[in-house]
Design a protein around this motif. Structure first.
Motif, mmCIF file in Angstrom:
data_model
loop_
_atom_site.group_PDB
_atom_site.id
_atom_site.type_symbol
_atom_site.label_atom_id
_atom_site.label_comp_id
_atom_site.label_asym_id
_atom_site.label_seq_id
_atom_site.Cartn_x
_atom_site.Cartn_y
_atom_site.Cartn_z
ATOM 1 N N PRO A 47 79.580 12.350 44.310
ATOM 2 C CA PRO A 47 79.514 13.336 45.226
ATOM 3 C C PRO A 47 78.991 14.867 44.811
ATOM 4 N N GLU A 48 79.493 15.314 43.550
ATOM 5 C CA GLU A 48 78.928 16.815 43.010
ATOM 6 C C GLU A 48 77.396 16.473 42.902
ATOM 7 N N PHE A 49 76.883 15.590 42.351
ATOM 8 C CA PHE A 49 75.477 15.430 42.260
ATOM 9 C C PHE A 49 74.684 15.150 43.311
ATOM 10 N N GLN A 50 75.317 14.581 44.405
ATOM 11 C CA GLN A 50 74.645 14.608 46.001
ATOM 12 C C GLN A 50 74.797 15.854 46.493
ATOM 13 N N ALA A 51 75.839 16.684 46.333
ATOM 14 C CA ALA A 51 75.871 18.090 46.949
ATOM 15 C C ALA A 51 74.890 18.901 46.373
ATOM 16 N N ALA A 52 74.704 18.624 45.043
ATOM 17 C CA ALA A 52 73.590 19.671 44.385
ATOM 18 C C ALA A 52 72.303 19.300 45.030
ATOM 19 N N ILE A 53 72.174 18.103 45.087
ATOM 20 C CA ILE A 53 70.846 17.725 45.621
ATOM 21 C C ILE A 53 70.469 18.147 46.955
ATOM 22 N N GLY A 54 71.521 18.364 48.047
ATOM 23 C CA GLY A 54 71.376 18.923 49.174
ATOM 24 C C GLY A 54 71.096 20.280 49.205
ATOM 25 N N LYS A 55 71.757 20.925 48.121
ATOM 26 C CA LYS A 55 71.648 22.452 47.974
ATOM 27 C C LYS A 55 70.031 22.889 47.593
ATOM 28 N N LEU A 56 69.687 22.068 46.637
ATOM 29 C CA LEU A 56 68.492 22.388 46.108
ATOM 30 C C LEU A 56 67.128 22.118 47.292
ATOM 31 N N TYR A 57 67.106 20.993 47.881
ATOM 32 C CA TYR A 57 66.241 20.686 49.034
ATOM 33 C C TYR A 57 66.629 21.775 50.275
ATOM 34 N N ALA A 58 67.675 22.090 50.408
ATOM 35 C CA ALA A 58 67.852 23.268 51.428
ATOM 36 C C ALA A 58 67.125 24.694 51.100
ATOM 37 N N LEU A 59 67.434 25.023 49.959
ATOM 38 C CA LEU A 59 66.667 26.196 49.406
ATOM 39 C C LEU A 59 65.234 25.942 49.248
ATOM 40 N N ALA A 60 64.753 24.736 48.686
ATOM 41 C CA ALA A 60 63.255 24.631 48.761
ATOM 42 C C ALA A 60 62.696 24.693 50.164
ATOM 43 N N PRO A 106 56.202 27.315 43.106
ATOM 44 C CA PRO A 106 55.100 28.226 42.515
ATOM 45 C C PRO A 106 55.854 29.285 41.622
ATOM 46 N N ASP A 107 55.054 29.767 40.921
ATOM 47 C CA ASP A 107 55.503 30.977 39.930
ATOM 48 C C ASP A 107 55.642 32.075 40.901
ATOM 49 N N GLU A 108 54.887 32.355 41.880
ATOM 50 C CA GLU A 108 54.903 33.390 42.680
ATOM 51 C C GLU A 108 56.172 33.468 43.680
ATOM 52 N N VAL A 109 57.080 32.570 43.786
ATOM 53 C CA VAL A 109 58.330 32.689 44.523
ATOM 54 C C VAL A 109 59.066 33.589 43.615
ATOM 55 N N SER A 110 59.694 34.766 44.002
ATOM 56 C CA SER A 110 60.402 35.551 43.381
ATOM 57 C C SER A 110 62.043 35.442 43.560
ATOM 58 N N ALA A 111 62.814 35.936 42.864
ATOM 59 C CA ALA A 111 64.195 35.796 43.039
ATOM 60 C C ALA A 111 64.557 36.604 44.349
ATOM 61 N N ASP A 112 63.656 37.508 44.687
ATOM 62 C CA ASP A 112 64.044 38.318 46.038
ATOM 63 C C ASP A 112 63.843 37.171 47.250
ATOM 64 N N ASP A 113 62.861 36.521 47.032
ATOM 65 C CA ASP A 113 62.354 35.356 47.946
ATOM 66 C C ASP A 113 63.300 34.584 48.079
ATOM 67 N N LEU A 114 64.107 34.092 46.904
ATOM 68 C CA LEU A 114 65.197 32.922 46.925
ATOM 69 C C LEU A 114 66.374 33.473 47.635
ATOM 70 N N GLU A 115 66.655 35.038 47.302
ATOM 71 C CA GLU A 115 67.948 35.629 48.040
ATOM 72 C C GLU A 115 67.849 35.633 49.622
ATOM 73 N N GLN A 116 66.572 35.953 50.209
ATOM 74 C CA GLN A 116 66.321 35.778 51.467
ATOM 75 C C GLN A 116 66.643 34.545 52.125
ATOM 76 N N ALA A 117 66.343 33.467 51.351
ATOM 77 C CA ALA A 117 66.297 31.961 51.702
ATOM 78 C C ALA A 117 67.891 32.081 51.632
ATOM 79 N N ARG A 118 68.554 32.215 50.798
ATOM 80 C CA ARG A 118 69.877 32.016 50.570
ATOM 81 C C ARG A 118 70.836 32.713 51.911
ATOM 82 N N GLN A 119 70.332 33.907 52.124
ATOM 83 C CA GLN A 119 70.964 34.383 53.428
ATOM 84 C C GLN A 119 70.706 33.776 54.770
ATOM 85 N N GLU A 126 75.799 27.593 57.367
ATOM 86 C CA GLU A 126 77.004 28.132 56.633
ATOM 87 C C GLU A 126 77.128 27.149 54.946
ATOM 88 N N LEU A 127 75.915 27.056 54.469
ATOM 89 C CA LEU A 127 75.925 26.533 53.329
ATOM 90 C C LEU A 127 75.808 27.564 52.028
#
Length: 204
Positions: A47-60, A106-119, A126-127
């Motif tokens: 279950p934790e493995f599958q949940a982690a996969i879902g989070k990875l793909y959601a952010l990607a 890509p290397d060009e994807v920044s930490a700020d880009d990822l934080e925007q995606a998380r929000q 609601e993930l």
């Protein structure tokens, strides 16, 4: 920098040696790359493995379509990968395996880009994806081979890699690494394709 194919970054084409393999063991050099990464402890496929996969793909995918592509940076969401940080898989219960699931970006994807995606993901789904981090690492010299078949039979391939290494005075120097080419939801277990990679170094 990342090379581009038809204005879209596709790591399976840029790094064909790292994202393709045959049943014959070969040596590759895995240079530095940037990844989305999430680490945890638990049984692979649980279950934790599958949940982690879902989070990875959601952010990607949210990063690709919601943040990067509008800025002119388009990329193909790459294969799911996993590094296993285990000293002795035979003696360690699977529920205590430490793993690191990853998707290359890509290397060009920044930490700020990822934080925007998380929000955006929090707002729309609601993930919570804060456990997914941007990491860079380099494996260097590796042995690599293709495994065709169920995931629970991959141990035979690792045995072959270890023997191949020992015959050449090499020893493992990093975490076992698997790259999942097939979609287990569409491909039967006996036809699943997994690239298995093992970092190695000269025996001291």
């Amino acid at each position: 920098m990342n090379a581009r194919t038809e204005d879209k970054i596709d790591f399976t084409k840029i790094h064909k040696d790292l994202y393709s393999a045959t049943v014959k063991i070969k040596e590759v050099n895995a240079g530095r790359g940037t990844f989305l990464s999430i680490e945890a402890i638990g049984a692979p496929g649980g279950p934790e493995f599958q949940a982690a996969i879902g989070k990875l793909y959601a952010l990607a995918y949210t990063t690709k379509f919601g943040i990067s592509k509008p800025k002119g940076l388009d990329f193909k969401v790459c294969c799911l990968e996993c590094r296993y940080h285990i000293e002795d898989p035979e003696k360690t219960p699977k529920e205590k395996w430490r793993w690191q699931l990853m998707i290359r970006i890509p290397d060009e994807v920044s930490a700020d880009d990822l934080e925007q995606a998380r929000q955006e993901i929090r707002r729309r789904k609601e993930l919570e994806t804060s456990a997914v981090q941007r990491v860079e690492f380099e494996e260097g010299r590796c042995l690599q081979v293709l495994h065709v078949g169920p995931y629970d039979q991959v141990g035979v391939v690792y045995e072959a890699l270890l023997k191949h290494a020992a015959d050449r005075s090499l020893a493992p120097s990093g975490a076992a690494h698997e790259i999942y080419i097939s979609d287990p939801g569409r491909v039967p277990p006996e036809r699943l394709k997994t690239i298995v990679r093992l970092p190695v170094a000269e025996k001291s």
